[in-house]
Design a protein around this motif. Sequence first.
Motif, PDB file in Angstrom:
ATOM      1  N   TRP A 180      -8.757  -3.902  30.519  1.00  0.00           N
ATOM      2  CA  TRP A 180      -9.018  -2.696  29.719  1.00  0.00           C
ATOM      3  C   TRP A 180     -10.048  -1.805  30.412  1.00  0.00           C
ATOM      4  CZ3 TRP A 180     -13.118  -0.324  27.206  1.00  0.00           C
ATOM      5  CH2 TRP A 180     -12.767   0.649  26.267  1.00  0.00           C
TER       6      TRP A 180
ATOM      7  N   LYS B 124      -9.232   1.875  31.895  1.00  0.00           N
ATOM      8  CA  LYS B 124      -9.895   2.978  31.199  1.00  0.00           C
ATOM      9  C   LYS B 124     -10.833   3.762  32.113  1.00  0.00           C
ATOM     10  CE  LYS B 124     -11.395   4.878  27.167  1.00  0.00           C
ATOM     11  NZ  LYS B 124     -10.509   5.630  26.262  1.00  0.00           N
ATOM     12  N   TYR B 125     -11.670   3.049  32.871  1.00  0.00           N
ATOM     13  CA  TYR B 125     -12.762   3.728  33.564  1.00  0.00           C
ATOM     14  C   TYR B 125     -12.582   3.825  35.082  1.00  0.00           C
ATOM     15  CZ  TYR B 125     -15.126   3.311  29.096  1.00  0.00           C
ATOM     16  OH  TYR B 125     -15.446   3.410  27.765  1.00  0.00           O
TER      17      TYR B 125
ATOM     18  N   LYS C  77      -4.016   4.943  30.391  1.00  0.00           N
ATOM     19  CA  LYS C  77      -3.974   4.231  29.129  1.00  0.00           C
ATOM     20  C   LYS C  77      -3.982   2.726  29.388  1.00  0.00           C
ATOM     21  CE  LYS C  77      -1.204   3.676  24.941  1.00  0.00           C
ATOM     22  NZ  LYS C  77       0.058   4.058  24.242  1.00  0.00           N
ATOM     23  N   PRO C  78      -4.878   1.984  28.729  1.00  0.00           N
ATOM     24  CA  PRO C  78      -4.933   0.533  28.940  1.00  0.00           C
ATOM     25  C   PRO C  78      -3.595  -0.139  28.639  1.00  0.00           C
ATOM     26  CG  PRO C  78      -6.906   1.269  27.807  1.00  0.00           C
ATOM     27  CD  PRO C  78      -5.977   2.457  27.864  1.00  0.00           C
TER      28      PRO C  78
END
Length: 316
Positions: free
Chosen positions: A58, A62-63, A68-69
């Motif tokens: 995730w 995400k980062y 989108k995860p």
Amino acid sequence: MLTLSLSPHIHTSLTVRRCMGHVIIALLPAVAFSLFYFGIGALIVIVSAIIGCVATEWLIDKYMLGRKPSIGNLSAVLTGLLLALNLPSNLPVWTVIIGSIVAIGIGKMAFGGLGCNTFNPALVGRVFLLLSFPVLMTTWPLPLENRLTYLDATTGPTILGTLKLDHDSAVASFDMMDKALGLSGGSIGEIGAIAILIGLVYLLCVRIISWHIPVSIIATVAVFAWACGAPVGLELLSGGLLFGAVFMATDYVTSPMSHRGMLLYGVLIGAITFIIRQWGAYPEGMSFAILIMNGFTPLINRYIKPRKFGERSVKA
């Protein structure tokens, strides 16, 4: 609006999420065995690995990748469960989390995510831990004696470890029924042959895997053991052979596409596993054998190609 795409046009109800769900269901007997024999230690390791894998995927999605995860497809959950079942039940949580980060971050997401990885992510995490923390990864709690303990569990050698040091003693102490029922030490998920075989039957019935890889691995080890005078039953039921053959080597992404390729892949995994067991430094070679053959999968797919969709054989 029309969507144009190249053939073949195949519609199926089998999604990635459903496929992962079937494998998780097939693992439930092994999970039940592990919780019964190892208790709270197995529960802590399983929960920690799943949380670590899901959180790592995730966060990277995400980062780092800005997308989108993808945790909803259950692949991270499955990776965490497989990793946990390849670990001792007294492994500290911080070690499990490191393995989870390596499994997802390096074994999967570094290659681009699900479907792009060359090596089985759970095995990448396991082998990293084995090489980095060999003492922790080779300390095996005894089943039934540590259900209410975790880090201070009573430990003992595995049958393969004993075989490496004292062949006659290992053969004399080997009990096939104990191995079938899980009454001997080892990783969380590999101690009960019956549980693993139940999972195999389920996966074959729902057609998630075919028989080619598991049967070729097991048959190769049996033939090599018989030819070298090794105890066949001990070689087949001990260590991670059955668990690896059923759940690790059959990974869609890292195994060959054609049935002939699967047979070659399985035979070579079985041969490498037996060679490492007999003449290598480690008592168990299943993880190394699968990862080695993962690297050869693209080559196998190149030279042993599956039959083209819609192709019809024509006799001259």
